[in-house]
Design a protein around this motif. Structure first.
Motif, PDB file in Angstrom:
ATOM      1  N   ALA A  84      37.719  48.466  24.199  1.00 25.90           N
ATOM      2  CA  ALA A  84      37.991  47.368  25.134  1.00 25.90           C
ATOM      3  C   ALA A  84      37.177  47.538  26.415  1.00 25.90           C
ATOM      4  CB  ALA A  84      39.485  47.314  25.458  1.00 25.90           C
ATOM      5  N   ALA A  87      33.519  46.738  25.614  1.00 29.54           N
ATOM      6  CA  ALA A  87      33.343  45.291  25.490  1.00 29.54           C
ATOM      7  C   ALA A  87      33.367  44.619  26.856  1.00 29.54           C
ATOM      8  CB  ALA A  87      34.448  44.717  24.603  1.00 29.54           C
ATOM      9  N   ARG A  88      34.101  45.201  27.788  1.00 29.67           N
ATOM     10  CA  ARG A  88      34.208  44.623  29.127  1.00 29.67           C
ATOM     11  C   ARG A  88      32.934  44.817  29.935  1.00 29.67           C
ATOM     12  NH1 ARG A  88      33.823  42.644  33.254  1.00 29.67           N
ATOM     13  NH2 ARG A  88      35.239  42.513  35.023  1.00 29.67           N
ATOM     14  N   GLU A 362      30.640  32.995  31.833  1.00 29.46           N
ATOM     15  CA  GLU A 362      31.170  32.077  30.824  1.00 29.46           C
ATOM     16  C   GLU A 362      30.403  32.136  29.510  1.00 29.46           C
ATOM     17  OE1 GLU A 362      33.839  30.199  30.778  1.00 29.46           O
ATOM     18  OE2 GLU A 362      34.465  30.845  32.779  1.00 29.46           O
ATOM     19  N   LYS A 366      32.151  36.700  28.541  1.00 32.58           N
ATOM     20  CA  LYS A 366      33.371  36.414  27.793  1.00 32.58           C
ATOM     21  C   LYS A 366      33.134  36.315  26.286  1.00 32.58           C
ATOM     22  CE  LYS A 366      36.134  33.322  29.708  1.00 32.58           C
ATOM     23  NZ  LYS A 366      36.549  32.098  30.471  1.00 32.58           N
ATOM     24  N   PRO A 367      32.103  35.580  25.821  1.00 34.18           N
ATOM     25  CA  PRO A 367      31.877  35.540  24.364  1.00 34.18           C
ATOM     26  C   PRO A 367      31.534  36.905  23.775  1.00 34.18           C
ATOM     27  CG  PRO A 367      30.716  33.743  25.456  1.00 34.18           C
ATOM     28  CD  PRO A 367      31.200  34.654  26.531  1.00 34.18           C
ATOM     29  N   ARG A 369      32.360  39.871  24.909  1.00 37.04           N
ATOM     30  CA  ARG A 369      33.563  40.705  24.906  1.00 37.04           C
ATOM     31  C   ARG A 369      34.475  40.344  23.732  1.00 37.04           C
ATOM     32  NH1 ARG A 369      37.360  39.741  29.849  1.00 37.04           N
ATOM     33  NH2 ARG A 369      35.313  39.743  30.822  1.00 37.04           N
ATOM     34  N   ALA A 370      34.665  39.047  23.531  1.00 43.49           N
ATOM     35  CA  ALA A 370      35.512  38.600  22.419  1.00 43.49           C
ATOM     36  C   ALA A 370      34.907  38.996  21.073  1.00 43.49           C
ATOM     37  CB  ALA A 370      35.707  37.091  22.501  1.00 43.49           C
ATOM     38  N   TRP A 371      33.587  38.883  20.956  1.00 40.33           N
ATOM     39  CA  TRP A 371      32.922  39.222  19.695  1.00 40.33           C
ATOM     40  C   TRP A 371      33.079  40.701  19.377  1.00 40.33           C
ATOM     41  CZ3 TRP A 371      28.768  42.389  18.287  1.00 40.33           C
ATOM     42  CH2 TRP A 371      28.265  42.180  17.002  1.00 40.33           C
ATOM     43  N   ARG A 373      35.377  42.832  20.469  1.00 39.44           N
ATOM     44  CA  ARG A 373      36.772  43.176  20.168  1.00 39.44           C
ATOM     45  C   ARG A 373      37.206  42.616  18.818  1.00 39.44           C
ATOM     46  NH1 ARG A 373      40.191  43.223  25.762  1.00 39.44           N
ATOM     47  NH2 ARG A 373      41.640  44.261  24.368  1.00 39.44           N
ATOM     48  N   ASP A 374      36.693  41.430  18.478  1.00 42.32           N
ATOM     49  CA  ASP A 374      37.019  40.849  17.177  1.00 42.32           C
ATOM     50  C   ASP A 374      36.421  41.681  16.041  1.00 42.32           C
ATOM     51  OD1 ASP A 374      38.015  38.605  15.456  1.00 42.32           O
ATOM     52  OD2 ASP A 374      35.872  38.403  15.049  1.00 42.32           O
TER      53      ASP A 374
END
Length: 388
Positions: A84, A87-88, A362, A366-367, A369-371, A373-374
């Motif tokens: 996490a 990713a941040r 944006e 954010k994308p 980080r989400a990618w 973690r996913d």
């Protein structure tokens, strides 16, 4: 992380103000070099490095607030925490390196042509900087996108946090007071020792732009900055222990702390640089975070307002990208024959940097980080299904 915790929105707005302080510091020195503002304003602009210490304390406070009650104690929890954190921070960090690569490579070429031994040291940054290890050696700390040195320090903090959280999260009020005093003493001992011994023979003139190798090690080495991070964790533990006061305001105390910070920054030129750089104000910052998180007053409401929260969320991108943007903008102005000190040029840089940070937050941060973690979550699910 404990999802039921209230959001500390005022601290998000504060992050933008601290980042703006760093940006103003760099503009003051790199654009208006040789020009000195009036004393109080000069102190404010010349002390932007202090906001890095604020970030170190704030990092400990936020992580402590979110994780101390459920620390990542198992191997799986620690691994999830580290993913996490990666990713941040890493996507925008990598973007900052890419944007600054032309300037870094040009500097490497020029340094190598003049002094191959220094060029070799400079070249080490090619290896250690992408690995977030540059702050462990003084000559690589600021070689490639100088703002990134603090992320190498943060990476060390993140690596250590799961092992610190399980112990610090158990401290009671008395142990907290003793721990805070000891930690603050640890933060001050090396700067005080430096001032006493003066290993770089500065004659008391050490500054952000006049530092020898020992001062660089003191400023950038993660171990030297660890006490500031721990003070933030201890402040979070205190805040959690006093959770019953989370809705109470302390306007007088908050006003005194805010005034104290501003006064210290305005008078920074008369304070010892080694101490101020390495955490002199760390307890004051910790108190500021606690009071802002408790407060329902005007200052907290302004910092928690939607515009400042949005800017605060994008402040990480602003922090890492403003230096490459500044160097590129100065190069453009030089080609155009325009002065970088012109009011329109400074305004264009500030507006452009903030706009870029909002866009990167944006569209990249954010994308990405989400990618990450996913991908990690899916990998964990696949390994569980395979019985690994």
């Amino acid at each position: 992380m404990v999802s039921s915790l209230q959001q500390l929105h005022a601290l998000t707005g504060l992050r933008f103000l601290a980042t703006a302080h760093v940006v103003a510091y760099h503009v003051y020195h790199l654009v208006f070099s040789g020009t000195e503002a009036p004393p109080g304003l000069h102190g404010l602009l010349d002390s932007g490095y202090v906001s890095l210490g604020l970030f170190f304390v704030l990092s400990g406070f936020i992580l402590g607030y979110n994780y101390l009650e459920q620390p990542p104690g198992t191997y799986a929890a620690r691994k999830a925490f580290w993913v996490a954190r990666f990713a941040r921070i890493y996507p925008v960090y990598a973007l900052g390196l890419a944007l600054d690569a032309p300037a870094y490579l040009k500097g490497l070429r020029d340094t190598w042509a003049v002094d191959p031994s220094r060029g070799l040291q400079h070249a080490e940054a090619l290896v250690v900087t992408p690995l977030l290890l540059q702050s462990w050696t003084p000559w690589t700390a600021m070689a490639w996108n100088g703002s990134g040195w603090s992320l190498a320090v943060e990476a060390f903090f993140y690596a250590a946090f799961p092992f610190l959280a399980g112990r610090l999260g158990l401290l009671g009020p008395r142990a907290l007071a003793v721990g805070a005093a000891v930690t603050y003493g640890a933060a001050m001992v090396f700067p005080a020792l430096y001032m006493t011994v003066d290993p770089d023979h500065t004659g008391g003139t050490a500054s952000a732009y006049n530092s020898g190798p020992w001062m660089l090690a003191l400023r950038f080495n993660p171990l030297a900055r660890l006490p500031e991070f721990i003070l933030g964790i201890l402040a979070a533990r205190f805040f959690l222990l006093r959770s019953g006061e989370s809705r109470r305001s302390h306007p007088v105390a908050l006003a005194v702390v805010c005034a104290g910070v501003i006064a210290a920054l305005a008078g920074s030129t008369v304070l010892p640089f080694p101490l101020l750089h390495n955490g002199l104000l760390a307890p004051v910052f910790a108190a500021l975070f606690i009071l802002l998180s408790w407060s329902q007053g005007a200052v907290a409401r302004v910092l928690a307002s939607r515009p400042l929260r949005l800017l605060g969320e994008a402040s990480y991108a602003l922090f890492l990208l403003h230096m490459p943007v500044l160097f590129a903008w100065k190069a453009v102005l030089k080609r155009l024959g325009e002065s970088p000190t012109a009011a329109w040029a400074v305004v264009a840089f500030v507006v452009g940097s903030i706009g870029l940070s909002l866009l990167v937050h944006e569209r990249v941060e954010k994308p990405a980080r989400a990618w990450i973690r996913d991908r990690w979550a899916r990998r964990g699910t696949e390994q569980s299904a395979a019985g690994l």
